[in-house]
Design a protein around this motif. Structure first.
Motif, PDB file in Angstrom:
ATOM      1  N   GLU A  23       7.947  -6.068 -12.517  1.00 52.49           N
ATOM      2  CA  GLU A  23       8.428  -5.430 -11.297  1.00 52.49           C
ATOM      3  C   GLU A  23       8.191  -3.939 -11.386  1.00 52.49           C
ATOM      4  OE1 GLU A  23      12.358  -6.038  -9.872  1.00 52.49           O
ATOM      5  OE2 GLU A  23      12.156  -8.228  -9.842  1.00 52.49           O
ATOM      6  N   MET A  24       7.893  -3.336 -10.251  1.00 52.64           N
ATOM      7  CA  MET A  24       7.827  -1.878 -10.159  1.00 52.64           C
ATOM      8  C   MET A  24       8.886  -1.466  -9.153  1.00 52.64           C
ATOM      9  SD  MET A  24       4.711   0.656  -9.114  1.00 52.64           S
ATOM     10  CE  MET A  24       4.626   0.129  -7.420  1.00 52.64           C
ATOM     11  N   TRP A  25       9.708  -0.529  -9.553  1.00 50.75           N
ATOM     12  CA  TRP A  25      10.739  -0.017  -8.655  1.00 50.75           C
ATOM     13  C   TRP A  25      10.296   1.341  -8.146  1.00 50.75           C
ATOM     14  CZ3 TRP A  25      15.981  -0.950 -11.653  1.00 50.75           C
ATOM     15  CH2 TRP A  25      16.151  -2.339 -11.820  1.00 50.75           C
ATOM     16  N   GLU A  26      10.330   1.499  -6.843  1.00 55.67           N
ATOM     17  CA  GLU A  26       9.937   2.777  -6.244  1.00 55.67           C
ATOM     18  C   GLU A  26      11.149   3.366  -5.528  1.00 55.67           C
ATOM     19  OE1 GLU A  26       5.959   3.530  -4.192  1.00 55.67           O
ATOM     20  OE2 GLU A  26       7.361   3.222  -2.532  1.00 55.67           O
ATOM     21  N   PHE A  27      11.456   4.587  -5.877  1.00 56.66           N
ATOM     22  CA  PHE A  27      12.596   5.263  -5.274  1.00 56.66           C
ATOM     23  C   PHE A  27      12.085   6.330  -4.315  1.00 56.66           C
ATOM     24  CE2 PHE A  27      14.011   3.581  -9.283  1.00 56.66           C
ATOM     25  CZ  PHE A  27      15.243   3.047  -8.989  1.00 56.66           C
ATOM     26  N   SER A  28      12.637   6.321  -3.121  1.00 54.67           N
ATOM     27  CA  SER A  28      12.239   7.317  -2.134  1.00 54.67           C
ATOM     28  C   SER A  28      13.436   7.647  -1.255  1.00 54.67           C
ATOM     29  CB  SER A  28      11.086   6.779  -1.280  1.00 54.67           C
ATOM     30  OG  SER A  28      10.759   7.702  -0.271  1.00 54.67           O
ATOM     31  N   GLU A  29      13.844   8.876  -1.301  1.00 59.77           N
ATOM     32  CA  GLU A  29      14.942   9.378  -0.469  1.00 59.77           C
ATOM     33  C   GLU A  29      16.196   8.502  -0.571  1.00 59.77           C
ATOM     34  OE1 GLU A  29      13.502   9.994   3.495  1.00 59.77           O
ATOM     35  OE2 GLU A  29      11.833  11.224   2.798  1.00 59.77           O
ATOM     36  N   GLY A  30      16.553   8.146  -1.789  1.00 64.97           N
ATOM     37  CA  GLY A  30      17.799   7.420  -2.021  1.00 64.97           C
ATOM     38  C   GLY A  30      17.721   5.912  -1.831  1.00 64.97           C
ATOM     39  N   SER A  31      16.568   5.370  -1.481  1.00 68.73           N
ATOM     40  CA  SER A  31      16.457   3.916  -1.358  1.00 68.73           C
ATOM     41  C   SER A  31      15.448   3.398  -2.380  1.00 68.73           C
ATOM     42  CB  SER A  31      16.029   3.516   0.059  1.00 68.73           C
ATOM     43  OG  SER A  31      14.733   3.977   0.323  1.00 68.73           O
ATOM     44  N   MET A  32      15.611   2.140  -2.736  1.00 73.29           N
ATOM     45  CA  MET A  32      14.737   1.546  -3.733  1.00 73.29           C
ATOM     46  C   MET A  32      13.967   0.384  -3.103  1.00 73.29           C
ATOM     47  SD  MET A  32      15.629  -0.367  -7.348  1.00 73.29           S
ATOM     48  CE  MET A  32      16.088  -1.932  -6.631  1.00 73.29           C
ATOM     49  N   THR A  33      12.675   0.297  -3.430  1.00 72.06           N
ATOM     50  CA  THR A  33      11.851  -0.829  -3.014  1.00 72.06           C
ATOM     51  C   THR A  33      11.308  -1.480  -4.270  1.00 72.06           C
ATOM     52  OG1 THR A  33      11.187   0.385  -1.028  1.00 72.06           O
ATOM     53  CG2 THR A  33       9.883  -1.546  -1.612  1.00 72.06           C
ATOM     54  N   ARG A  34      11.388  -2.818  -4.325  1.00 71.44           N
ATOM     55  CA  ARG A  34      10.896  -3.566  -5.487  1.00 71.44           C
ATOM     56  C   ARG A  34       9.559  -4.211  -5.147  1.00 71.44           C
ATOM     57  NH1 ARG A  34      15.276  -7.830  -6.548  1.00 71.44           N
ATOM     58  NH2 ARG A  34      13.918  -8.386  -8.267  1.00 71.44           N
ATOM     59  N   TYR A  35       8.589  -4.074  -6.056  1.00 68.43           N
ATOM     60  CA  TYR A  35       7.284  -4.687  -5.900  1.00 68.43           C
ATOM     61  C   TYR A  35       6.994  -5.565  -7.113  1.00 68.43           C
ATOM     62  CZ  TYR A  35       6.552  -0.908  -2.528  1.00 68.43           C
ATOM     63  OH  TYR A  35       6.672  -0.043  -1.479  1.00 68.43           O
ATOM     64  N   CYS A  36       6.284  -6.651  -6.906  1.00 70.39           N
ATOM     65  CA  CYS A  36       5.841  -7.460  -8.035  1.00 70.39           C
ATOM     66  C   CYS A  36       4.584  -8.225  -7.652  1.00 70.39           C
ATOM     67  CB  CYS A  36       6.924  -8.424  -8.520  1.00 70.39           C
ATOM     68  SG  CYS A  36       7.228  -9.811  -7.423  1.00 70.39           S
ATOM     69  N   GLN A  37       3.895  -8.721  -8.672  1.00 69.18           N
ATOM     70  CA  GLN A  37       2.722  -9.550  -8.458  1.00 69.18           C
ATOM     71  C   GLN A  37       3.152 -10.998  -8.370  1.00 69.18           C
ATOM     72  OE1 GLN A  37       0.865  -8.322 -12.144  1.00 69.18           O
ATOM     73  NE2 GLN A  37      -0.800  -7.409 -10.970  1.00 69.18           N
ATOM     74  N   LYS A  38       2.233 -11.863  -7.944  1.00 71.46           N
ATOM     75  CA  LYS A  38       2.503 -13.295  -7.989  1.00 71.46           C
ATOM     76  C   LYS A  38       2.678 -13.709  -9.442  1.00 71.46           C
ATOM     77  CE  LYS A  38       0.355 -15.463  -4.035  1.00 71.46           C
ATOM     78  NZ  LYS A  38      -0.684 -16.419  -3.641  1.00 71.46           N
ATOM     79  N   ASP A  39       3.392 -14.795  -9.657  1.00 73.18           N
ATOM     80  CA  ASP A  39       3.600 -15.319 -11.008  1.00 73.18           C
ATOM     81  C   ASP A  39       2.267 -15.754 -11.588  1.00 73.18           C
ATOM     82  OD1 ASP A  39       4.416 -16.495 -13.336  1.00 73.18           O
ATOM     83  OD2 ASP A  39       5.790 -17.905 -12.395  1.00 73.18           O
ATOM     84  N   ALA A  40       1.855 -15.084 -12.652  1.00 75.12           N
ATOM     85  CA  ALA A  40       0.584 -15.409 -13.295  1.00 75.12           C
ATOM     86  C   ALA A  40       0.725 -16.622 -14.213  1.00 75.12           C
ATOM     87  CB  ALA A  40       0.084 -14.208 -14.098  1.00 75.12           C
ATOM     88  N   GLY A  41       1.956 -16.927 -14.619  1.00 76.67           N
ATOM     89  CA  GLY A  41       2.193 -18.085 -15.466  1.00 76.67           C
ATOM     90  C   GLY A  41       1.723 -17.917 -16.892  1.00 76.67           C
TER      91      GLY A  41
END
Length: 96
Positions: A23-41
C-alpha cells in the motif's frame, strides 16, 4: 511430506514470505488516500526438515498453496521449546 535425507515425516520448519500488494499512503491537506496494486499472489516458501535441517523435502502431493486452511496453534515459549525438543529427540533416535 517426507525428508529425502533422513526419512523424517513428522515435523518440518516452514518460513513463509507472503508478498501481498503493498500500500502507498498519500497525505494531502489533512486527508489520506490509500493506493495499492492488484494481488500479485507472490508467495515464497522455504521448508526444511525439523530433524536434520535438510531442504530436500518430498511434498508427496501436499498442496502447499492452501496451508492456511489448517488451524494455527499458538504456543507459549515453553510449549515451543518442547515441540522443538520432540523433533531433536526423533533425530537422535533415528541416528542410533
Amino acid at each position: 511430506m517426507k525428508c529425502n535425507k533422513c526419512g523424517n515425516n513428522g515435523g518440518f520448519y516452514v518460513n513463509v514470505t507472503d508478498y501481498k500488494p503493498l500500500e502507498m499512503w498519500e497525505f494531502s491537506e489533512g486527508s489520506m488516500t490509500r493506493y495499492c496494486q492488484k494481488d500479485a499472489g507472490d508467495n515464497e516458501m522455504e521448508v526444511v526438515c525439523a530433524s536434520c535441517g535438510a531442504d530436500d523435502v518430498d511434498f508427496e502431493g501436499f498442496d502447499k498453496e492452501n496451508y492456511t486452511d489448517r488451524p494455527l496453534v499458538i504456543l507459549s515459549d515453553d510449549e515451543w521449546d518442547g515441540k522443538v525438543a520432540e523433533n531433536k529427540t526423533e533425530e537422535k533416535s533415528s541416528e542410533e
